[in-house]
Design a protein around this motif. Structure first.
Motif, PDB file in Angstrom:
ATOM      1  N   SER A 196      38.534  26.671  42.338  1.00  0.00           N
ATOM      2  CA  SER A 196      37.655  27.588  41.748  1.00  0.00           C
ATOM      3  C   SER A 196      36.518  28.192  42.889  1.00  0.00           C
ATOM      4  O   SER A 196      35.991  27.188  43.410  1.00  0.00           O
ATOM      5  N   THR A 197      36.609  29.392  43.277  1.00  0.00           N
ATOM      6  CA  THR A 197      35.436  29.731  43.857  1.00  0.00           C
ATOM      7  C   THR A 197      34.288  30.429  43.118  1.00  0.00           C
ATOM      8  O   THR A 197      34.572  31.308  42.092  1.00  0.00           O
ATOM      9  N   GLU A 198      33.155  29.870  43.192  1.00  0.00           N
ATOM     10  CA  GLU A 198      32.148  30.323  42.104  1.00  0.00           C
ATOM     11  C   GLU A 198      30.841  30.589  43.058  1.00  0.00           C
ATOM     12  O   GLU A 198      30.532  30.014  44.190  1.00  0.00           O
ATOM     13  N   GLU A 231      33.563  26.559  46.937  1.00  0.00           N
ATOM     14  CA  GLU A 231      34.648  26.033  46.302  1.00  0.00           C
ATOM     15  C   GLU A 231      34.813  24.930  45.864  1.00  0.00           C
ATOM     16  O   GLU A 231      34.148  23.838  46.470  1.00  0.00           O
ATOM     17  N   ILE A 232      34.969  24.909  44.681  1.00  0.00           N
ATOM     18  CA  ILE A 232      35.327  23.449  43.694  1.00  0.00           C
ATOM     19  C   ILE A 232      36.815  23.057  43.296  1.00  0.00           C
ATOM     20  O   ILE A 232      37.257  23.994  43.063  1.00  0.00           O
ATOM     21  N   HIS A 290      38.270  30.683  38.590  1.00  0.00           N
ATOM     22  CA  HIS A 290      38.801  29.926  37.780  1.00  0.00           C
ATOM     23  C   HIS A 290      37.982  29.088  36.843  1.00  0.00           C
ATOM     24  O   HIS A 290      36.908  28.728  37.457  1.00  0.00           O
ATOM     25  N   VAL A 291      38.345  28.642  35.623  1.00  0.00           N
ATOM     26  CA  VAL A 291      37.480  27.722  34.927  1.00  0.00           C
ATOM     27  C   VAL A 291      38.341  26.926  33.972  1.00  0.00           C
ATOM     28  O   VAL A 291      39.235  27.591  33.262  1.00  0.00           O
ATOM     29  N   ASP A 302      33.939  37.539  46.886  1.00  0.00           N
ATOM     30  CA  ASP A 302      33.070  37.681  47.819  1.00  0.00           C
ATOM     31  C   ASP A 302      32.054  38.861  47.771  1.00  0.00           C
ATOM     32  O   ASP A 302      31.072  38.899  48.414  1.00  0.00           O
ATOM     33  N   ASN A 303      32.399  39.768  47.051  1.00  0.00           N
ATOM     34  CA  ASN A 303      31.483  41.231  46.994  1.00  0.00           C
ATOM     35  C   ASN A 303      30.739  41.356  45.603  1.00  0.00           C
ATOM     36  O   ASN A 303      30.196  42.287  45.269  1.00  0.00           O
TER      37      ASN A 303
END
Length: 335
Positions: free
Chosen positions: A5-7, A27-28, A102-103, A312-313
């Protein structure tokens, strides 16, 4: 399968307007969903003015964002892995773990939504908190009565574009909106059911409002604060009602904000000013759902969106919304 997931995380408390250096994007790797849990691919996320307050470490009705942790907010997505029988793979859901792609959540933290009649993103706007906020404000906080004149500030925003047709449906005889710029004010009348619209950027807000409401106003829904509230106090009739929903003109202030110089009008006119929190009147959700379904079917309630692509935005989307660049709901499309 390993999911990542990108957070977006808050790493510094902003002073004034937030800047990119106040945030980080990382990213995790996500764990597999445990018993009673689901893994959700987020597809849409909401950015909202109240999130600016959560960036400050102050006591409020909702906890502040914690530094170094992913921010949160309303999002919709699809279950892609499930250990919860009630939320099988493929279920569309709404939840409060936005600001990431994602989560993994407990199933009870994700609400299934029906996307057969309307797209998922509508549940972040007129069928979500913003639509319910407008309805609650005009029913429970500053009740609209038959024949009222109603003014709604920030009318081209998410709450405002819903509030105009809702006020009409509740019996208002005249609904006035204020927004920034001629393009927005034109659309308020042509597309969103407003009788009149005034451009606050053109100056003399009070004078422009008097020109379209010489009889005064009965109800004011305040999304802006500042000079807009001052103008409302001047125009409100005796026993006028005000629902204070937001004060976006003051959220990035670096020092104390000055209150209206004409606050004595509250006493002279016996006005009622009430702040609102959507959590206080959740009992009204079924009533609003029925009204919203009818107004959507009649084409009177529109899900207007300003969409920004990609996680990203997301920070730029938030900043643009705070500067009034959006019409309707500001959304980030994540996939």
């Amino acid at each position: 399968m390993t999911w990542k997931s990108t957070e977006v995380r808050l790493i510094a408390r902003p002073t004034g307007e937030p800047v990119p250096a106040d945030f980080e994007q990382i990213e995790i790797e996500l764990p597999d969903p445990g018993p009673g849990q689901v893994l959700i691919r987020n597809e849409w996320m909401s950015v909202d003015p109240y999130m600016r307050g959560r960036m400050d470490d102050v006591e409020s009705y909702i906890p502040a964002f914690k530094l170094g942790e992913a921010m949160t907010g309303t999002a919709t997505g699809t279950v892609v892995e499930s250990n919860a029988p009630d939320l099988p793979v493929g279920t569309s859901v709404r939840h409060f773990a936005g600001w990431r792609t994602h989560v993994v959540l407990d199933a009870k933290a994700a609400e299934p939504i029906d996307t057969t009649a309307v797209p998922a993103e509508v549940y972040l706007g007129v069928l979500g908190v913003t639509g319910l906020t407008a309805y609650q404000s005009l029913v429970a906080i500053a009740p609209v009565k038959e024949g009222d004149t109603v003014w709604i500030s920030g009318a081209a925003g998410a709450v405002g574009t819903a509030a105009g047709p809702i006020a009409k449906a509740l019996g208002a005889a005249k609904v006035i909106g204020s927004a920034g710029g001629p393009a927005k004010t034109r659309r308020l009348v042509e597309e969103f059911g407003y009788d009149h619209a005034v451009d606050y950027r053109a100056g003399d807000l009070e004078g422009k409002l008097r020109a379209v409401a010489p009889e005064g106003i009965d109800v004011y829904l305040d999304n802006v604060g500042g000079d807009h509230l001052s103008a409302a106090l001047a125009l409100l009739k005796v026993h006028g009602r005000v629902a204070i929903v937001g004060a976006i003109s003051q959220y990035n202030a670096e020092g104390p904000s000055t209150g209206p110089a004409n606050f004595d009008q509250v006493i002279r006119k016996r006005l009622t000013l009430r702040g609102m929190n959507v959590q206080d009147h959740t009992d009204l959700a079924p009533d609003y759902g029925r009204l919203a379904a009818r107004l959507l079917g009649e084409g009177k309630l529109k899900q207007e969106q300003t969409v920004v692509e990609g996680i990203d935005n997301a920070i730029e989307a938030f900043g643009s919304m705070m500067r009034g660049a959006n019409t309707g709901k500001m959304l980030v499309k994540l996939v």
